[in-house]
Design a protein around this motif. Structure first.
Motif, PDB file in Angstrom:
ATOM      1  N   VAL A 196       0.669  -1.248  -0.023  1.00  0.00           N
ATOM      2  CA  VAL A 196       0.125  -0.060   0.063  1.00  0.00           C
ATOM      3  C   VAL A 196       0.776   1.142   0.107  1.00  0.00           C
ATOM      4  CG1 VAL A 196      -1.453   1.494   1.376  1.00  0.00           C
ATOM      5  CG2 VAL A 196      -1.995  -1.168   1.193  1.00  0.00           C
ATOM      6  N   ALA A 197       1.885   1.334   0.832  1.00  0.00           N
ATOM      7  CA  ALA A 197       2.576   2.472   1.030  1.00  0.00           C
ATOM      8  C   ALA A 197       3.448   2.686  -0.309  1.00  0.00           C
ATOM      9  CB  ALA A 197       3.875   2.068   2.190  1.00  0.00           C
ATOM     10  N   GLN A 198       3.964   1.579  -0.901  1.00  0.00           N
ATOM     11  CA  GLN A 198       4.668   1.668  -2.152  1.00  0.00           C
ATOM     12  C   GLN A 198       3.835   2.344  -3.435  1.00  0.00           C
ATOM     13  OE1 GLN A 198       8.456   1.251  -2.753  1.00  0.00           O
ATOM     14  NE2 GLN A 198       7.684   2.413  -4.440  1.00  0.00           N
ATOM     15  N   GLN A 199       2.638   1.767  -3.225  1.00  0.00           N
ATOM     16  CA  GLN A 199       1.615   2.176  -4.360  1.00  0.00           C
ATOM     17  C   GLN A 199       1.149   3.858  -4.119  1.00  0.00           C
ATOM     18  OE1 GLN A 199       0.216   0.283  -6.953  1.00  0.00           O
ATOM     19  NE2 GLN A 199      -0.228   2.388  -7.746  1.00  0.00           N
ATOM     20  N   ILE A 200       1.079   4.193  -2.911  1.00  0.00           N
ATOM     21  CA  ILE A 200       1.029   5.666  -2.847  1.00  0.00           C
ATOM     22  C   ILE A 200       1.873   6.470  -3.168  1.00  0.00           C
ATOM     23  CG2 ILE A 200       0.947   7.536  -0.962  1.00  0.00           C
ATOM     24  CD1 ILE A 200      -0.586   5.483   0.774  1.00  0.00           C
ATOM     25  N   ILE A 201       3.159   6.006  -3.112  1.00  0.00           N
ATOM     26  CA  ILE A 201       4.410   6.781  -3.744  1.00  0.00           C
ATOM     27  C   ILE A 201       4.412   6.730  -5.124  1.00  0.00           C
ATOM     28  CG2 ILE A 201       7.076   6.836  -3.896  1.00  0.00           C
ATOM     29  CD1 ILE A 201       6.998   5.786  -0.928  1.00  0.00           C
ATOM     30  N   ASP A 202       4.292   5.436  -5.647  1.00  0.00           N
ATOM     31  CA  ASP A 202       4.225   5.299  -7.017  1.00  0.00           C
ATOM     32  C   ASP A 202       3.113   6.252  -8.018  1.00  0.00           C
ATOM     33  OD1 ASP A 202       6.364   3.555  -6.817  1.00  0.00           O
ATOM     34  OD2 ASP A 202       5.008   1.715  -7.101  1.00  0.00           O
ATOM     35  N   GLU A 207       3.369  11.712 -11.727  1.00  0.00           N
ATOM     36  CA  GLU A 207       2.847  12.818 -12.509  1.00  0.00           C
ATOM     37  C   GLU A 207       4.160  13.803 -12.788  1.00  0.00           C
ATOM     38  OE1 GLU A 207       0.028  15.391 -10.496  1.00  0.00           O
ATOM     39  OE2 GLU A 207      -1.312  13.210  -9.705  1.00  0.00           O
ATOM     40  N   PHE A 208       5.257  13.185 -12.323  1.00  0.00           N
ATOM     41  CA  PHE A 208       6.576  14.140 -12.408  1.00  0.00           C
ATOM     42  C   PHE A 208       7.441  13.383 -13.255  1.00  0.00           C
ATOM     43  CE2 PHE A 208       4.543  14.859  -8.241  1.00  0.00           C
ATOM     44  CZ  PHE A 208       4.544  16.303  -8.227  1.00  0.00           C
ATOM     45  N   LYS A 209       8.490  14.153 -14.050  1.00  0.00           N
ATOM     46  CA  LYS A 209       9.348  13.583 -14.823  1.00  0.00           C
ATOM     47  C   LYS A 209      10.665  13.470 -14.314  1.00  0.00           C
ATOM     48  CE  LYS A 209       7.019  16.079 -18.768  1.00  0.00           C
ATOM     49  NZ  LYS A 209       7.319  17.350 -19.722  1.00  0.00           N
ATOM     50  N   ASN A 210      10.945  13.876 -13.063  1.00  0.00           N
ATOM     51  CA  ASN A 210      12.230  13.440 -12.383  1.00  0.00           C
ATOM     52  C   ASN A 210      12.534  11.894 -12.422  1.00  0.00           C
ATOM     53  OD1 ASN A 210      14.555  13.307 -10.627  1.00  0.00           O
ATOM     54  ND2 ASN A 210      13.753  15.201  -9.626  1.00  0.00           N
ATOM     55  N   THR A 211      13.581  11.610 -12.796  1.00  0.00           N
ATOM     56  CA  THR A 211      14.011  10.139 -12.984  1.00  0.00           C
ATOM     57  C   THR A 211      15.084   9.795 -12.217  1.00  0.00           C
ATOM     58  OG1 THR A 211      15.355  10.581 -15.029  1.00  0.00           O
ATOM     59  CG2 THR A 211      13.200   9.697 -15.285  1.00  0.00           C
ATOM     60  N   ASN A 212      15.807  11.037 -11.666  1.00  0.00           N
ATOM     61  CA  ASN A 212      16.839  10.630 -10.716  1.00  0.00           C
ATOM     62  C   ASN A 212      16.426  10.688  -9.307  1.00  0.00           C
ATOM     63  OD1 ASN A 212      19.763  10.512  -9.913  1.00  0.00           O
ATOM     64  ND2 ASN A 212      20.090  12.615 -10.026  1.00  0.00           N
ATOM     65  N   LEU A 213      15.898   9.483  -8.902  1.00  0.00           N
ATOM     66  CA  LEU A 213      15.343   9.263  -7.572  1.00  0.00           C
ATOM     67  C   LEU A 213      15.149   7.644  -7.416  1.00  0.00           C
ATOM     68  CD1 LEU A 213      11.965   8.505  -8.081  1.00  0.00           C
ATOM     69  CD2 LEU A 213      11.634  11.039  -8.507  1.00  0.00           C
ATOM     70  N   SER A 214      14.960   7.714  -6.369  1.00  0.00           N
ATOM     71  CA  SER A 214      14.666   6.114  -5.549  1.00  0.00           C
ATOM     72  C   SER A 214      13.524   6.311  -4.512  1.00  0.00           C
ATOM     73  CB  SER A 214      15.653   5.558  -5.277  1.00  0.00           C
ATOM     74  OG  SER A 214      16.577   6.141  -4.090  1.00  0.00           O
ATOM     75  N   THR A 215      12.808   5.367  -4.357  1.00  0.00           N
ATOM     76  CA  THR A 215      11.897   5.346  -3.253  1.00  0.00           C
ATOM     77  C   THR A 215      11.964   4.326  -2.155  1.00  0.00           C
ATOM     78  OG1 THR A 215      10.334   3.639  -4.428  1.00  0.00           O
ATOM     79  CG2 THR A 215      10.044   5.874  -5.002  1.00  0.00           C
ATOM     80  N   HIS A 216      11.599   4.704  -1.200  1.00  0.00           N
ATOM     81  CA  HIS A 216      11.896   3.759   0.049  1.00  0.00           C
ATOM     82  C   HIS A 216      10.536   3.897   1.051  1.00  0.00           C
ATOM     83  CE1 HIS A 216      16.131   4.165  -0.998  1.00  0.00           C
ATOM     84  NE2 HIS A 216      15.906   5.441  -1.284  1.00  0.00           N
ATOM     85  N   ILE A 217      10.557   2.689   2.001  1.00  0.00           N
ATOM     86  CA  ILE A 217       9.681   2.541   3.088  1.00  0.00           C
ATOM     87  C   ILE A 217      10.363   2.176   4.240  1.00  0.00           C
ATOM     88  CG2 ILE A 217       7.526   1.521   3.767  1.00  0.00           C
ATOM     89  CD1 ILE A 217       7.257   1.196   0.405  1.00  0.00           C
ATOM     90  N   TYR A 218      10.226   3.226   5.231  1.00  0.00           N
ATOM     91  CA  TYR A 218      11.068   2.855   6.315  1.00  0.00           C
ATOM     92  C   TYR A 218      10.322   2.572   7.560  1.00  0.00           C
ATOM     93  CZ  TYR A 218      15.432   3.207   9.251  1.00  0.00           C
ATOM     94  OH  TYR A 218      16.628   3.031  10.078  1.00  0.00           O
ATOM     95  N   ASN A 219      10.690   1.665   8.535  1.00  0.00           N
ATOM     96  CA  ASN A 219       9.924   1.404   9.501  1.00  0.00           C
ATOM     97  C   ASN A 219      10.497   1.935  10.938  1.00  0.00           C
ATOM     98  OD1 ASN A 219       7.863  -0.146   8.237  1.00  0.00           O
ATOM     99  ND2 ASN A 219       8.936  -1.757   8.496  1.00  0.00           N
ATOM    100  N   ASP A 220      10.043   2.664  11.720  1.00  0.00           N
ATOM    101  CA  ASP A 220      10.290   3.056  13.130  1.00  0.00           C
ATOM    102  C   ASP A 220       9.393   3.356  14.077  1.00  0.00           C
ATOM    103  OD1 ASP A 220      12.606   3.935  14.751  1.00  0.00           O
ATOM    104  OD2 ASP A 220      13.680   4.830  13.022  1.00  0.00           O
ATOM    105  N   VAL A 221       9.790   3.898  15.287  1.00  0.00           N
ATOM    106  CA  VAL A 221       8.769   3.944  16.270  1.00  0.00           C
ATOM    107  C   VAL A 221       8.103   5.228  16.181  1.00  0.00           C
ATOM    108  CG1 VAL A 221      10.199   2.712  17.731  1.00  0.00           C
ATOM    109  CG2 VAL A 221      10.713   5.105  17.674  1.00  0.00           C
ATOM    110  N   ASN A 222       8.665   6.470  15.482  1.00  0.00           N
ATOM    111  CA  ASN A 222       7.896   7.495  15.260  1.00  0.00           C
ATOM    112  C   ASN A 222       8.614   8.154  13.930  1.00  0.00           C
ATOM    113  OD1 ASN A 222      10.117   9.309  16.065  1.00  0.00           O
ATOM    114  ND2 ASN A 222       9.732   8.920  18.044  1.00  0.00           N
ATOM    115  N   VAL A 223       7.823   9.211  13.421  1.00  0.00           N
ATOM    116  CA  VAL A 223       8.361   9.925  12.224  1.00  0.00           C
ATOM    117  C   VAL A 223       9.853  10.684  12.305  1.00  0.00           C
ATOM    118  CG1 VAL A 223       7.924  11.671  10.296  1.00  0.00           C
ATOM    119  CG2 VAL A 223       5.891  10.246  11.296  1.00  0.00           C
ATOM    120  N   GLU A 224       9.957  11.291  13.435  1.00  0.00           N
ATOM    121  CA  GLU A 224      11.370  12.013  13.469  1.00  0.00           C
ATOM    122  C   GLU A 224      12.417  10.882  13.330  1.00  0.00           C
ATOM    123  OE1 GLU A 224      13.973  14.621  16.702  1.00  0.00           O
ATOM    124  OE2 GLU A 224      11.919  14.000  17.095  1.00  0.00           O
TER     125      GLU A 224
END
Length: 274
Positions: A196-202, A207-224
């Motif tokens: 689900v998280a990956q689909q949201i990012i995808d 809508e954008f043309k920027n190709t110099n990027l990578s996507t990540h999902i990272y688990n932790d106790v809080n956002v900060e």
């Protein structure tokens, strides 16, 4: 990044910010607006408590002018168009107003780190500048002799309201030839499956043309903690995030995440207004 606003209180951390601003200005044929705010003493509703303080204020102003002149003669500012601005105004108000009147496209400020901003950024000014500035704010934590951005972390919930900040982050990354590392932080209180998280990012980046990027999902106790730990794991050069202004941060960033990150991150942080 043609018109860069740099507030100074003449501290070493403010100088770190100015040195980075100088590097950015040289790379982009930009100019710097170096500002110092002289806060007026107040008594009740009077701007000046007594008229006899005016000569003293002029002495402070003259001293500030001399300090700014000395700074502007520094070797690292050679070849850069630079203007000095000294005003009697609260630091926070002066920074935001000058950002608009000078048509700045970037504010660069120095920070102590966990202890908050140096003298001119006492108390809530940290939160106010970062949260309320319509202009991107780059916060520098230490001396950066060679400010290069190769790995740029952009943390978001990838909702529609993050699209404008993402465009600004992409433009900033492109100026440096940086790779964007888009990250969604999964927490126990707001958990999504990887799919689900990956689909949201995808869907977001489609809508954008920027190709110099990578996507990540990272688990932790809080956002900060997730942002800080992820940035450390890839040895990022810069952390970027969105701010909501008076409404607080986007629902992805709960509470005081903006000021917490600015204070606790060892890396430079840049914020973009939603």
């Amino acid at each position: 990044m043609k018109r860069i606003l740099v507030p100074t209180d003449f501290s070493k951390h403010a100088e770190y910010a100015l040195k980075v601003a100088a590097q950015i200005a040289k790379k982009n044929d930009g100019e710097i607006f170096l500002i110092h705010m002289l806060e007026l003493p107040t008594s009740g509703n009077d701007a000046l408590s007594t008229s006899h303080e005016i000569p003293e204020l002029m002495l402070f102003k003259d001293a500030a002018v001399n300090k700014l002149d000395a700074i502007m003669n520094a070797d690292y500012l050679s070849g850069i168009k630079i203007s000095k601005i000294i005003q009697f105004e609260l630091a926070f108000d002066g920074i935001l107003k000058n950002g608009k009147t000078q048509n700045a496209d970037l504010v660069v400020m120095g920070s102590h780190g966990a202890k908050g901003f140096q003298e001119m950024f006492i108390g809530s000014n940290t939160e106010k500048v970062v949260r309320h500035s319509d202009i991107p704010v780059l916060v520098i934590k230490k001396e950066e002799e060679n400010f290069n951005v190769n790995k740029f972390v952009f943390a978001s919930d990838f909702s529609d309201e993050a699209k404008k900040p993402f465009e600004q982050a992409s433009a900033f990354a492109e100026k440096f030839g940086a790779k964007l590392h888009l990250v969604n932080i999964n927490t126990p209180n707001n958990f999504k499956s990887t799919k689900v998280a990956q689909q949201i990012i995808d869907d977001f980046i489609s809508e954008f043309k920027n190709t110099n990027l990578s996507t990540h999902i990272y688990n932790d106790v809080n956002v900060e903690k997730g942002i800080l730990h992820f940035a450390k794991s890839i040895d990022a050069d810069l952390i970027g995030m969105c701010t909501h202004g008076r409404k607080g941060l986007a629902h992805f960033f709960n509470g005081s995440i903006s000021e917490d990150l600015v204070n606790h991150a060892k890396r430079p942080v840049i914020t973009f207004k939603i």
